[in-house]
Write an enzyme that holds these catalytic residues in place. Sequence first.
Site: not given
Length: 146
Positions: A35, A63-64, A66-67, A136
């Site tokens: 991230h 991964k659907e 991700n930022t 997270h």
Amino acid sequence: MRIQFVSLLLALLCATVLSLPEDGNPRYRKFINQHVIGRMSADRCDAVIRSRDITMTDSNECKETNTFILATTKLIKPICGRAGQPYGHLTKSLQPFSIIVCTLRNQGATRPNCQYRGQARTRRIAIACNSGYPVHFDRDIAHFEN
């Protein structure tokens, strides 16, 4: 002689960096890898996600979403302290960050065929902290001034 000195200096620098407390926190290291990036444009999602081996946990699936937070750890880590406020079981940044949200375009794909669409935003971020370290990324939060 000069090369040996430079090699010794680099070895000492690496040993110092590796002995920092956050190095002992694998969740923090994973958070940084997934991230945190200093600079990035929205059209770089595919390349950055591929180079950092970002996938679904314990899987080869893409991964659907991700930022990426466009900042340094020196700006992000304080969110777990004085630069953040409680947000349920998370901590919300007091200040907005520039982020790139990468969304998977080809659902069900597996690495290395992940294709993403990137979108630049400016948002507050909500993260989970553990012992003062971000571990997270949960979500971005639209922030409107009154």
